[in-house]
Design a protein around this motif. Structure first.
Motif, PDB file in Angstrom:
ATOM      1  N   PRO A  92     -19.301  29.604  10.947  1.00  0.00           N
ATOM      2  CA  PRO A  92     -18.317  29.210  11.962  1.00  0.00           C
ATOM      3  C   PRO A  92     -17.076  30.090  11.886  1.00  0.00           C
ATOM      4  O   PRO A  92     -16.604  30.432  10.795  1.00  0.00           O
ATOM      5  N   LYS A  93     -16.595  30.479  13.063  1.00  0.00           N
ATOM      6  CA  LYS A  93     -15.414  31.341  13.111  1.00  0.00           C
ATOM      7  C   LYS A  93     -14.165  30.527  12.807  1.00  0.00           C
ATOM      8  O   LYS A  93     -13.990  29.430  13.316  1.00  0.00           O
ATOM      9  N   VAL A  94     -13.337  31.096  11.974  1.00  0.00           N
ATOM     10  CA  VAL A  94     -12.075  30.453  11.615  1.00  0.00           C
ATOM     11  C   VAL A  94     -11.009  31.008  12.545  1.00  0.00           C
ATOM     12  O   VAL A  94     -10.776  32.217  12.583  1.00  0.00           O
ATOM     13  N   LYS A  95     -10.413  30.124  13.313  1.00  0.00           N
ATOM     14  CA  LYS A  95      -9.382  30.562  14.231  1.00  0.00           C
ATOM     15  C   LYS A  95      -8.068  30.678  13.466  1.00  0.00           C
ATOM     16  O   LYS A  95      -7.585  29.708  12.896  1.00  0.00           O
ATOM     17  N   LYS A  96      -7.554  31.892  13.477  1.00  0.00           N
ATOM     18  CA  LYS A  96      -6.302  32.146  12.756  1.00  0.00           C
ATOM     19  C   LYS A  96      -5.124  31.769  13.645  1.00  0.00           C
ATOM     20  O   LYS A  96      -5.075  32.130  14.815  1.00  0.00           O
ATOM     21  N   THR A  97      -4.190  31.046  13.060  1.00  0.00           N
ATOM     22  CA  THR A  97      -2.962  30.719  13.790  1.00  0.00           C
ATOM     23  C   THR A  97      -1.884  31.701  13.345  1.00  0.00           C
ATOM     24  O   THR A  97      -1.753  31.994  12.151  1.00  0.00           O
ATOM     25  N   PRO A  98      -1.125  32.207  14.312  1.00  0.00           N
ATOM     26  CA  PRO A  98      -0.073  33.165  13.962  1.00  0.00           C
ATOM     27  C   PRO A  98       1.000  32.535  13.068  1.00  0.00           C
ATOM     28  O   PRO A  98       1.196  31.318  13.065  1.00  0.00           O
TER      29      PRO A  98
ATOM     30  N   LEU B 288      -0.101  35.552  24.206  1.00  0.00           N
ATOM     31  CA  LEU B 288      -0.358  36.991  24.191  1.00  0.00           C
ATOM     32  C   LEU B 288       0.637  37.703  23.278  1.00  0.00           C
ATOM     33  O   LEU B 288       0.258  38.553  22.463  1.00  0.00           O
ATOM     34  N   GLY B 289       1.886  37.346  23.389  1.00  0.00           N
ATOM     35  CA  GLY B 289       2.911  37.968  22.534  1.00  0.00           C
ATOM     36  C   GLY B 289       2.657  37.697  21.059  1.00  0.00           C
ATOM     37  O   GLY B 289       2.818  38.581  20.213  1.00  0.00           O
ATOM     38  N   ALA B 290       2.253  36.479  20.721  1.00  0.00           N
ATOM     39  CA  ALA B 290       1.959  36.142  19.328  1.00  0.00           C
ATOM     40  C   ALA B 290       0.793  36.975  18.814  1.00  0.00           C
ATOM     41  O   ALA B 290       0.827  37.489  17.673  1.00  0.00           O
ATOM     42  N   ASN B 291      -0.244  37.170  19.641  1.00  0.00           N
ATOM     43  CA  ASN B 291      -1.386  37.988  19.228  1.00  0.00           C
ATOM     44  C   ASN B 291      -0.991  39.438  19.020  1.00  0.00           C
ATOM     45  O   ASN B 291      -1.392  40.071  18.044  1.00  0.00           O
ATOM     46  N   VAL B 292      -0.192  39.975  19.945  1.00  0.00           N
ATOM     47  CA  VAL B 292       0.231  41.375  19.839  1.00  0.00           C
ATOM     48  C   VAL B 292       1.101  41.568  18.602  1.00  0.00           C
ATOM     49  O   VAL B 292       0.910  42.515  17.828  1.00  0.00           O
ATOM     50  N   LEU B 293       2.059  40.675  18.408  1.00  0.00           N
ATOM     51  CA  LEU B 293       2.947  40.805  17.247  1.00  0.00           C
ATOM     52  C   LEU B 293       2.180  40.647  15.931  1.00  0.00           C
ATOM     53  O   LEU B 293       2.482  41.326  14.943  1.00  0.00           O
ATOM     54  N   THR B 294       1.178  39.765  15.899  1.00  0.00           N
ATOM     55  CA  THR B 294       0.371  39.575  14.694  1.00  0.00           C
ATOM     56  C   THR B 294      -0.407  40.840  14.381  1.00  0.00           C
ATOM     57  O   THR B 294      -0.481  41.276  13.235  1.00  0.00           O
ATOM     58  N   LYS B 295      -1.000  41.481  15.424  1.00  0.00           N
ATOM     59  CA  LYS B 295      -1.761  42.718  15.208  1.00  0.00           C
ATOM     60  C   LYS B 295      -0.839  43.852  14.763  1.00  0.00           C
ATOM     61  O   LYS B 295      -1.201  44.645  13.907  1.00  0.00           O
ATOM     62  N   GLN B 296       0.362  43.927  15.348  1.00  0.00           N
ATOM     63  CA  GLN B 296       1.317  44.977  14.948  1.00  0.00           C
ATOM     64  C   GLN B 296       1.719  44.803  13.493  1.00  0.00           C
ATOM     65  O   GLN B 296       1.796  45.767  12.749  1.00  0.00           O
ATOM     66  N   ASN B 297       1.967  43.550  13.079  1.00  0.00           N
ATOM     67  CA  ASN B 297       2.351  43.290  11.683  1.00  0.00           C
ATOM     68  C   ASN B 297       1.231  43.614  10.728  1.00  0.00           C
ATOM     69  O   ASN B 297       1.477  44.089   9.612  1.00  0.00           O
TER      70      ASN B 297
END
Length: 172
Positions: free
Chosen positions: A126-132, A159-168
Motif C-alpha cells: 500500500p502506498k503511504v501518502k506523505k503529508t507535507p 500544489l504549492g505544498a507539493n512544489v515546495l516539498t520537492k524543492q526542499n
C-alpha cells in the motif's frame, strides 16, 4: 420398400464412464461446483493468508469422473509452504461445497495453459501518502491567500505544498 438397417460401430456397448461423465459433471455443477464460485470466493474459502500466496487456475476431472484435481498457482518461494497446507486447503474447499468435490490439490508455478498465462499477480504494498511539513503547508497557504475562489485556493495550496516539498528535498 424396406429401410436399411442402421449399424453401430460399438455394437451396442459403451463404456460406463463415458455414459456417466456428462451426468456426473452436470450433477456436480447443479450442487454448486462451478469454477467461478471457487474463483470469486477464494479468499473466503481458504482464508486471506492462503489467498495472498495462491490462486486457483484449474479444476480438472479424472477419466473416472469421481473427484477432481484443483490446481493452484503460486510463486517459487511460497510453493513449499503451500505444499504443507494442501490437505487443509482440500478440506476447506470440500467443506465449502458440502461433499468431496476435490480429491487432489496440485501446486504449480506456471499455469497449465502455458508460460505467458501463468504469471502470478503480486499485490503491491500500500502506498503511504506523505503529508507535507507543517512549515511548508503554512508557506503554501500564505502564497495562495489572495485568491478569492475557495476551491481554487485549496488546489493552489496543495500544489504549492507539493512544489515546495520537492524543492526542499532536492536542496538536501
Amino acid at each position: 420398400m424396406k429401410e436399411p438397417r442402421h449399424t453401430s460401430t460399438t455394437r451396442g456397448f459403451s463404456r460406463a464412464a463415458t455414459l456417466m461423465q456428462g451426468k456426473v459433471r452436470k450433477a456436480s455443477e447443479d450442487r454448486g461446483f462451478a469454477v467461478t464460485r471457487l474463483l470469486t470466493h477464494w479468499a473466503e474459502v481458504v482464508g486471506q493468508a492462503t489467498a495472498q500466496i495462491a490462486t486457483p487456475v484449474n479444476v480438472s476431472y479424472g477419466k473416472g469422473g469421481m473427484g477432481a484435481t484443483l490446481t493452484l498457482l503460486t510463486t517459487g518461494a511460497q510453493a513449499p509452504m503451500l505444499e504443507m497446507q494442501k490437505e487443509q486447503i482440500r478440506e476447506k474447499v470440500n467443506a465449502c461445497y458440502g461433499y468431496r468435490a476435490i480429491s487432489r490439490v496440485r501446486i504449480t508455478q506456471t499455469a497449465p495453459t502455458g508460460f505467458a498465462e501463468g504469471r502470478v499477480a503480486f499485490t503491491p504494498a500500500p502506498k503511504v501518502k506523505k503529508t507535507p511539513d507543517p512549515a511548508v503547508q503554512l508557506a503554501a497557504k500564505t502564497l495562495s491567500e489572495t485568491v478569492e475562489n475557495e476551491k481554487l485556493r485549496a488546489a493552489l495550496t496543495a500544489l504549492g505544498a507539493n512544489v515546495l516539498t520537492k524543492q526542499n528535498s532536492h536542496q538536501r
